[in-house]
Motif scaffolding. Sequence first.
Motif, mmCIF file in Angstrom:
data_model
loop_
_atom_site.group_PDB
_atom_site.id
_atom_site.type_symbol
_atom_site.label_atom_id
_atom_site.label_comp_id
_atom_site.label_asym_id
_atom_site.label_seq_id
_atom_site.Cartn_x
_atom_site.Cartn_y
_atom_site.Cartn_z
ATOM 1 N N GLY A 8 -30.475 -79.514 56.205
ATOM 2 C CA GLY A 8 -29.790 -80.568 55.485
ATOM 3 C C GLY A 8 -29.798 -80.396 53.981
ATOM 4 O O GLY A 8 -29.097 -81.118 53.266
ATOM 5 N N GLU A 9 -30.600 -79.448 53.485
ATOM 6 C CA GLU A 9 -30.631 -79.188 52.049
ATOM 7 C C GLU A 9 -29.632 -78.124 51.622
ATOM 8 O O GLU A 9 -29.484 -77.870 50.426
ATOM 9 N N TRP A 10 -28.959 -77.511 52.591
ATOM 10 C CA TRP A 10 -28.097 -76.367 52.311
ATOM 11 C C TRP A 10 -26.633 -76.700 52.570
ATOM 12 O O TRP A 10 -26.302 -77.415 53.514
ATOM 13 N N ALA A 11 -25.748 -76.136 51.739
ATOM 14 C CA ALA A 11 -24.303 -76.201 51.978
ATOM 15 C C ALA A 11 -23.733 -74.800 51.767
ATOM 16 O O ALA A 11 -24.213 -74.037 50.934
ATOM 17 N N VAL A 12 -22.716 -74.473 52.549
ATOM 18 C CA VAL A 12 -21.997 -73.206 52.414
ATOM 19 C C VAL A 12 -20.590 -73.514 51.923
ATOM 20 O O VAL A 12 -19.890 -74.346 52.515
ATOM 21 N N VAL A 13 -20.172 -72.873 50.841
ATOM 22 C CA VAL A 13 -18.847 -73.083 50.246
ATOM 23 C C VAL A 13 -17.999 -71.846 50.499
ATOM 24 O O VAL A 13 -18.415 -70.726 50.191
ATOM 25 N N MET A 14 -16.791 -72.058 51.051
ATOM 26 C CA MET A 14 -15.890 -70.949 51.365
ATOM 27 C C MET A 14 -14.479 -71.271 50.895
ATOM 28 O O MET A 14 -13.881 -72.249 51.367
ATOM 29 N N PRO A 15 -13.913 -70.501 49.973
ATOM 30 C CA PRO A 15 -12.478 -70.635 49.685
ATOM 31 C C PRO A 15 -11.698 -69.796 50.688
ATOM 32 O O PRO A 15 -12.154 -68.724 51.106
ATOM 33 N N ILE A 35 -18.354 -76.255 53.536
ATOM 34 C CA ILE A 35 -17.312 -76.859 52.710
ATOM 35 C C ILE A 35 -16.236 -75.801 52.487
ATOM 36 O O ILE A 35 -16.480 -74.793 51.819
ATOM 37 N N VAL A 36 -15.061 -76.006 53.058
ATOM 38 C CA VAL A 36 -13.959 -75.062 52.930
ATOM 39 C C VAL A 36 -12.968 -75.587 51.901
ATOM 40 O O VAL A 36 -12.525 -76.737 51.986
ATOM 41 N N VAL A 37 -12.642 -74.755 50.930
ATOM 42 C CA VAL A 37 -11.608 -75.098 49.949
ATOM 43 C C VAL A 37 -10.339 -74.379 50.388
ATOM 44 O O VAL A 37 -10.225 -73.157 50.306
ATOM 45 N N ASP A 38 -9.383 -75.154 50.898
ATOM 46 C CA ASP A 38 -8.155 -74.614 51.494
ATOM 47 C C ASP A 38 -7.137 -74.321 50.393
ATOM 48 O O ASP A 38 -6.455 -75.219 49.919
ATOM 49 N N ASP A 39 -7.037 -73.053 50.014
ATOM 50 C CA ASP A 39 -6.112 -72.662 48.946
ATOM 51 C C ASP A 39 -4.710 -72.387 49.480
ATOM 52 O O ASP A 39 -3.848 -71.928 48.741
ATOM 53 N N SER A 40 -4.489 -72.671 50.774
ATOM 54 C CA SER A 40 -3.129 -72.646 51.314
ATOM 55 C C SER A 40 -2.529 -74.043 51.304
ATOM 56 O O SER A 40 -1.342 -74.221 51.570
ATOM 57 N N ASN A 41 -3.401 -75.035 51.050
ATOM 58 C CA ASN A 41 -3.009 -76.446 51.005
ATOM 59 C C ASN A 41 -2.434 -76.939 52.320
ATOM 60 O O ASN A 41 -1.393 -77.583 52.360
ATOM 61 N N GLY A 42 -3.124 -76.626 53.432
ATOM 62 C CA GLY A 42 -2.705 -77.276 54.666
ATOM 63 C C GLY A 42 -2.788 -76.460 55.921
ATOM 64 O O GLY A 42 -2.598 -77.006 57.017
ATOM 65 N N SER A 43 -3.100 -75.173 55.860
ATOM 66 C CA SER A 43 -3.080 -74.363 57.079
ATOM 67 C C SER A 43 -4.419 -74.320 57.796
ATOM 68 O O SER A 43 -4.514 -73.797 58.897
ATOM 69 N N ILE A 44 -5.474 -74.865 57.189
ATOM 70 C CA ILE A 44 -6.823 -74.749 57.747
ATOM 71 C C ILE A 44 -7.288 -76.087 58.293
ATOM 72 O O ILE A 44 -7.107 -77.134 57.667
ATOM 73 N N GLY A 45 -7.900 -76.035 59.468
ATOM 74 C CA GLY A 45 -8.547 -77.205 60.043
ATOM 75 C C GLY A 45 -9.994 -76.883 60.332
ATOM 76 O O GLY A 45 -10.361 -75.714 60.489
ATOM 77 N N THR A 76 -11.167 -68.445 42.679
ATOM 78 C CA THR A 76 -11.972 -69.289 41.797
ATOM 79 C C THR A 76 -11.778 -70.779 42.079
ATOM 80 O O THR A 76 -12.463 -71.609 41.477
ATOM 81 N N CYS A 77 -10.922 -71.103 43.046
ATOM 82 C CA CYS A 77 -10.839 -72.491 43.522
ATOM 83 C C CYS A 77 -12.167 -72.937 44.129
ATOM 84 O O CYS A 77 -12.386 -74.136 44.334
ATOM 85 N N ARG A 78 -13.077 -71.979 44.403
ATOM 86 C CA ARG A 78 -14.351 -72.348 45.025
ATOM 87 C C ARG A 78 -15.174 -73.269 44.120
ATOM 88 O O ARG A 78 -16.107 -73.925 44.599
ATOM 89 N N SER A 79 -14.840 -73.334 42.813
ATOM 90 C CA SER A 79 -15.544 -74.277 41.940
ATOM 91 C C SER A 79 -15.472 -75.693 42.483
ATOM 92 O O SER A 79 -16.406 -76.484 42.306
ATOM 93 N N PHE A 80 -14.363 -76.033 43.143
ATOM 94 C CA PHE A 80 -14.260 -77.381 43.701
ATOM 95 C C PHE A 80 -15.320 -77.596 44.771
ATOM 96 O O PHE A 80 -15.955 -78.651 44.831
ATOM 97 N N GLY A 81 -15.520 -76.593 45.625
ATOM 98 C CA GLY A 81 -16.573 -76.700 46.638
ATOM 99 C C GLY A 81 -17.949 -76.828 46.017
ATOM 100 O O GLY A 81 -18.808 -77.566 46.520
ATOM 101 N N PHE A 82 -18.187 -76.119 44.908
ATOM 102 C CA PHE A 82 -19.452 -76.252 44.200
ATOM 103 C C PHE A 82 -19.649 -77.691 43.719
ATOM 104 O O PHE A 82 -20.743 -78.262 43.836
ATOM 105 N N TYR A 83 -18.569 -78.257 43.166
ATOM 106 C CA TYR A 83 -18.660 -79.619 42.652
ATOM 107 C C TYR A 83 -18.964 -80.609 43.779
ATOM 108 O O TYR A 83 -19.820 -81.497 43.640
ATOM 109 N N VAL A 84 -18.285 -80.443 44.914
ATOM 110 C CA VAL A 84 -18.524 -81.324 46.060
ATOM 111 C C VAL A 84 -19.984 -81.217 46.518
ATOM 112 O O VAL A 84 -20.657 -82.224 46.763
ATOM 113 N N ALA A 85 -20.491 -79.982 46.629
ATOM 114 C CA ALA A 85 -21.871 -79.787 47.071
ATOM 115 C C ALA A 85 -22.854 -80.428 46.097
ATOM 116 O O ALA A 85 -23.858 -81.036 46.512
ATOM 117 N N TRP A 86 -22.566 -80.325 44.803
ATOM 118 C CA TRP A 86 -23.426 -80.948 43.801
ATOM 119 C C TRP A 86 -23.387 -82.463 43.931
ATOM 120 O O TRP A 86 -24.432 -83.126 43.918
#
Length: 374
Positions: A8-15, A35-45, A76-86
């Motif tokens: 529960g202390e860990w998160a994985v961020v993937m663009p 935490i997946v950052v979908d840089d296709s804006n809609g193709s990932i579930g 570099t969209c993965r920064s959003f995942g970093f922010y969410v994890a923080w």
Amino acid sequence: MAAFGDPGEWAVVMPSIRTINPEYLRHVPEDVRVIVVDDSNGSIGPNRSNMAVYRYDDYRSWLGENDDLIPRKTDTCRSFGFYVAWREGYRYVITLDDDCKTHEGFMDGHALVGEEREVPTVDQLPWYNTLDNLVLEIDGEPSPRFYARGVPYCYREHQPEPVITPQTGRIVCNMGMWTKVPDINGLDKLGVDVPESMSVREPYLAIGRGTEFSLCIMNVAILTEAIPAFYQLPMGANVCGHRLDRFGDIWSGYILKRLTDIRGDVITIGEPAVTHTKAGNTIRETQVEHFGHLLERDFYGLVDRAAEATAAADYATMYHQFATNFASEVERSSLVPAYRSLFADMGDKMVRWSQLFLPAAATTSPSAQSTSTP
């Protein structure tokens, strides 16, 4: 090798721009948040029980008018995942590229992050080539030397021999390495046989104070407290008619290394190795890396001067100081207009990113959560 402890202390961020291959995450426990950052804006579930997928409209929900801090169509969209994890309060963050396959012991391999420990430390001023810590082969035979993406050409010769000695420090970031496809500078792959990575030489190798290196983001663990200082600099910009890319992690890693040196913390490389399964298009890689190499000398000069005026503090405070200093250095620089404009935009974004982590901002909740969270 330490055990990674509470999932529960860990998160994985993937663009990504594609559905995540669940087999690649086989050795990430199901109760670890992905935490997946979908840089296709809609193709990932989401395709596992604790996976959340964030799309472009989530940028605005979480960041408001600062949603432009997260670029589109670049990793570099993965920064959003970093922010969410923080914001969600995880203690540790691992970031993985979607073409990296984990293996048994993967989480334990990153569990040294946050520990104070003695590790072999390489000192090689001014720049260490991380591919020297891999066993590289071509058709079963030892490979000639190759250089990691981002190593400046000017530091390839007349380098002192590396000195490796045991040193003790608190590890805030660990760059796991890769088997199969190594992260080689694009131009060096043109017209030659490209090696395959077989294994890691030194399981953990700290990068000494003052020594720089190319931080490759595809398999990295970091203490969440350092996330404010790990903004992935926006890529995809047009520079003199050409696209700049593939230097976001290199340049962000250079900044992080400067700040960890000021604090006396440590960055390590080595285990855990993932299998990097996909080689990119070499011609395209060479094209988008080109202006990174042209710009690096100016960029590193700006960073070095900004870091010299930054005092040791917590990482959020340090990065805010640093970003403000960087923006000032750009303003007073005599760079050609095209370069000055690029770095001014980066400086503005760094400052605004840093403000997200200041105490007043930390008390403000996002207006919406991802609708793809199971």
